[in-house]
Write an enzyme that holds these catalytic residues in place. Sequence first.
Site, PDB file in Angstrom:
ATOM      1  N   ALA A 126       0.852  -1.198   0.000  1.00 23.26           N
ATOM      2  CA  ALA A 126       0.000   0.000   0.000  1.00 23.26           C
ATOM      3  C   ALA A 126       0.883   1.243   0.000  1.00 23.26           C
ATOM      4  O   ALA A 126       2.096   1.149   0.214  1.00 23.26           O
ATOM      5  CB  ALA A 126      -0.893   0.019   1.235  1.00 23.26           C
ATOM      6  N   LYS A 127       0.309   2.367  -0.249  1.00 26.66           N
ATOM      7  CA  LYS A 127       1.017   3.636  -0.123  1.00 26.66           C
ATOM      8  C   LYS A 127      -0.009   4.735   0.071  1.00 26.66           C
ATOM      9  O   LYS A 127      -1.181   4.576  -0.328  1.00 26.66           O
ATOM     10  CB  LYS A 127       1.839   3.929  -1.384  1.00 26.66           C
ATOM     11  CG  LYS A 127       3.000   4.861  -1.148  1.00 26.66           C
ATOM     12  CD  LYS A 127       4.186   4.122  -0.527  1.00 26.66           C
ATOM     13  CE  LYS A 127       5.352   5.052  -0.248  1.00 26.66           C
ATOM     14  NZ  LYS A 127       6.555   4.281   0.159  1.00 26.66           N
TER      15      LYS A 127
END
Length: 425
Positions: free
Chosen positions: A114-115
């Site tokens: 994720a980011k």
Amino acid sequence: MVVKQRPETSGPVANVLATALSQFDAAAERLGLSEGMRSVLRNCKRELSVNFPVQMRDGSLRVFTGYRVQHNLARGPAKGGLRYSLHVSLDEVRALAMWMTWKSAVVNLPFGGAKGGVIVDPKSLNATELEKLTRRYATEISIIIGPDEDIPAPDMGTNEQVMAWIMDTISMHRGHTTAGVVTGKPVAVGGTLGRSEATGRGIQYIVEEVARANGINLQGATVAIQGFGKVGATAAKLLSAAGLKVVAVSDAGTGLHNASGLDIESLMPYREDRMPLSESKAGDLLSNDELLALPVDFLLPAALENQLNGENAGDVRAKYVVEGANGPTTPEADAILKERNVNVVPDILANAGGVVVSYFEWVQDLQFYFWDEIEVNEKLHKVMTQAYAAVAATAAEHKITMREAAMVLAVGRVVEAARLRGIYP
Ligand code: NAD
């Protein structure tokens, strides 16, 4: 038919997603993945965009835009950093989320990728505004983050104070301390010893492995480092302490060069843009372009994306490029460097120390049982050297680059998990 995730915008930001997709496509081809599996992995599973108000110090109301993107969850909860920068875009966050999936897989952590990011120049805010922005953003993304779901960490423009505010905000919502919701926290509120230096320390371990494998004497080996932030300055400090000669470092403004080796300890007050390196007298000024072309044993791009590209890769005179930043090398540059026998240790392996120790922090938070720093560093060393050995062995076996090998290993592991969960052919 493969549904292609395409970059939305043009320019350097779009290139990052194009780079990530091109690296994935090459691995998918080598692994002979089905069209369906390629579509799954080319796209991000969840993409949350938020616009939220913050009252500024002059009483005005400003609306900020932020994102949290989860690329793939086949191997476990999502994990990835949080960036505060004016250059943040949905495409950039997608690319970085995708790289997090591969990074966790290549070092064998039970995480997906994720980011997140907010479009803001954090230096333009005072501490109160930064705290308000962080708490509001944390509230907006609280619907998809949590210790079992998605665990943010620091990245460019964020730090352990920002992580402490996020942890506190989520804990207020849930009515109890939820330390495991973010990593990279201060040690006093559930952080782990060794986390602040983990990415740089992981780079040091990788440099040592490259040297061992290629008969390079580390004492006096030369290093140039682009970026003097959390990653670059820590790598500079640790590599210099290990006997290497750091001949150049840079920040967004300028580079500093000293062929006899810079006194890195004296430069520590300049780290993370606390002061411009241009004000230091420790070396001669040089441009970032000149730094990237220095004849050194190790070149560490540790600032931002697209720094080695089709235009300047032909100028690189380093023997090894060890990627501290995410996505510093474009596919065009990769091809040129391969042709010129410049070996690249890819980001998903070289800078994985941060996520490895984030994993350790998360494990400690879930158990409320904390380790000493020696234990953290020993475990980090084990994970990094094992991952390096696996990537190097794959590269040698198939006669491919370290990046190609890391991608084949990582994508293969994600595909295996997806198949075992019975989801995809
Ligand atoms: P940071 O904000 O602490 O530091 C960034 C540094 O890069 C600063 O010195 C800044 O002046 C410099 N910089 C910015 N623009 C530049 C330019 N155009 N040319 C040269 N230097 C420039 O960020 P960080 O946490 O050190 O992250 C750096 C890179 O490493 C990013 O790509 C990030 O995604 C990646 N990364 C960070 C971590 C981590 O644990 N912080 C882990 C893995 C990867």
